[in-house]
Write an enzyme that holds these catalytic residues in place. Structure first.
Site, PDB file in Angstrom:
ATOM      1  N   ARG A   3     -11.825  -4.560 -11.590  1.00  0.00           N
ATOM      2  CA  ARG A   3     -12.255  -3.465 -10.702  1.00  0.00           C
ATOM      3  C   ARG A   3     -13.776  -3.286 -10.750  1.00  0.00           C
ATOM      4  NH1 ARG A   3      -8.742  -0.675  -7.172  1.00  0.00           N
ATOM      5  NH2 ARG A   3      -9.930   1.214  -7.631  1.00  0.00           N
ATOM      6  N   PHE A  45      -5.541   6.705   7.133  1.00  0.00           N
ATOM      7  CA  PHE A  45      -5.931   5.323   7.441  1.00  0.00           C
ATOM      8  C   PHE A  45      -4.822   4.315   7.140  1.00  0.00           C
ATOM      9  CE2 PHE A  45      -7.467   6.490   3.185  1.00  0.00           C
ATOM     10  CZ  PHE A  45      -6.876   5.513   2.395  1.00  0.00           C
ATOM     11  N   HIS A  56      -9.025  -6.730  -2.681  1.00  0.00           N
ATOM     12  CA  HIS A  56      -8.155  -5.759  -3.360  1.00  0.00           C
ATOM     13  C   HIS A  56      -8.027  -6.146  -4.832  1.00  0.00           C
ATOM     14  CE1 HIS A  56      -4.667  -3.279  -4.354  1.00  0.00           C
ATOM     15  NE2 HIS A  56      -4.242  -4.341  -5.023  1.00  0.00           N
ATOM     16  N   THR A  95     -14.672   1.527  -3.918  1.00  0.00           N
ATOM     17  CA  THR A  95     -13.902   1.333  -2.683  1.00  0.00           C
ATOM     18  C   THR A  95     -14.809   1.309  -1.445  1.00  0.00           C
ATOM     19  OG1 THR A  95     -12.030   2.445  -3.722  1.00  0.00           O
ATOM     20  CG2 THR A  95     -12.000   2.293  -1.313  1.00  0.00           C
ATOM     21  N   GLU A 132       2.398  -5.168  -8.362  1.00  0.00           N
ATOM     22  CA  GLU A 132       1.804  -5.989  -7.303  1.00  0.00           C
ATOM     23  C   GLU A 132       2.019  -7.481  -7.563  1.00  0.00           C
ATOM     24  OE1 GLU A 132      -1.507  -2.581  -6.140  1.00  0.00           O
ATOM     25  OE2 GLU A 132      -2.221  -4.425  -7.098  1.00  0.00           O
ATOM     26  N   TYR A 147       0.818  -1.224   0.000  1.00  0.00           N
ATOM     27  CA  TYR A 147       0.000   0.000   0.000  1.00  0.00           C
ATOM     28  C   TYR A 147       0.851   1.273   0.000  1.00  0.00           C
ATOM     29  CZ  TYR A 147      -4.558  -2.324   0.618  1.00  0.00           C
ATOM     30  OH  TYR A 147      -5.710  -3.049   0.437  1.00  0.00           O
ATOM     31  N   ARG A 149     -18.122  -5.994  -3.610  1.00  0.00           N
ATOM     32  CA  ARG A 149     -18.270  -5.166  -2.398  1.00  0.00           C
ATOM     33  C   ARG A 149     -19.718  -4.744  -2.177  1.00  0.00           C
ATOM     34  NH1 ARG A 149     -12.935  -1.538  -3.759  1.00  0.00           N
ATOM     35  NH2 ARG A 149     -11.378  -2.733  -2.582  1.00  0.00           N
ATOM     36  N   ASN A 197     -13.670  -3.990   3.334  1.00  0.00           N
ATOM     37  CA  ASN A 197     -14.283  -4.141   2.000  1.00  0.00           C
ATOM     38  C   ASN A 197     -13.796  -5.385   1.258  1.00  0.00           C
ATOM     39  OD1 ASN A 197     -11.778  -3.274   1.219  1.00  0.00           O
ATOM     40  ND2 ASN A 197     -12.457  -1.377   0.253  1.00  0.00           N
TER      41      ASN A 197
END
Ligand code: UDP
Ligand code: MG
Length: 162
Positions: free
Chosen positions: A96, A68, A126, A102, A137, A60, A113, A123
């Site tokens: 996505r 957060f 990822h 999100t 990633e 992240y 979600r 949620n």
């Protein structure tokens, strides 16, 4: 025919998808995998891991200035994560879409979600947000030899062959 096969291969993409500790603990693994699988995307890597806090911070890193960030990294490293790579035409962007916004309060019904989560901090999943992050990633979570290249029998039915 050959040209079309080459065009098809050129459009193939890979994306990194992870079921976070809340999704794993809520027994949503099969539900989530089935949505990607039924769509026609191909699973090319999968493993279950408990990432360290440092690893979560690397994952992240783009968000390190956000308030957060610390809680998010604590949470990601708090339990098992199901890490996956999915392959298919348009899988980064469409992955996505399958995941949804999100904030689950803003995710459409029908999305992962939207159907399965309630708050942004839990949620459940990822997904890479673009070609560059997908590459980064995948490289962070998987060694090259953990990615399996194969032809699925369904491909000619998903994409056509003429
Ligand atoms: N997040 C949070 N609070 C926020 C925004 C994001 O806890 O206000 C968490 C949430 O779990 C989200 C993750 O941080 O999935 C990464 O944020 P990003 O904006 O990259 O959202 P995503 O790409 O996961 O939709
Ligand atoms: Mg993101």
């Amino acid at each position: 025919m050959l040209q079309e096969q080459e065009a098809h291969a050129a459009e193939m993409e890979r994306t990194f998808i992870a079921i976070k500790p809340d999704g794993v603990q809520r027994a949503l693994i099969s539900e989530i995998i089935s949505r990607f699988e039924r769509k026609g995307f191909k699973l090319v890597a999968i493993k279950i891991v408990i990432p360290s806090k440092g690893f979560a911070e690397k994952h992240y890193h783009d968000l390190k200035e956000r308030p957060f960030f610390n809680g998010l990294c604590d949470f990601l490293s708090s339990g098992p994560v199901l890490a996956m790579v999915w392959e298919g035409e348009g899988v980064i962007k469409y992955g996505r879409k399958l995941i949804g916004a999100t904030d689950p309060q803003k995710s459409e019904p029908g999305t992962i979600r939207g159907d399965l989560a309630v708050v942004v901090g839990r949620n459940i999943i990822h997904g890479s947000d673009g070609p560059e992050t997908a590459k980064d990633e995948i490289n962070l979570w998987f060694k090259p030899e953990e990615l399996v290249s194969y032809t699925s029998n369904t491909e000619k039915w998903v994409y056509g062959d003429n």
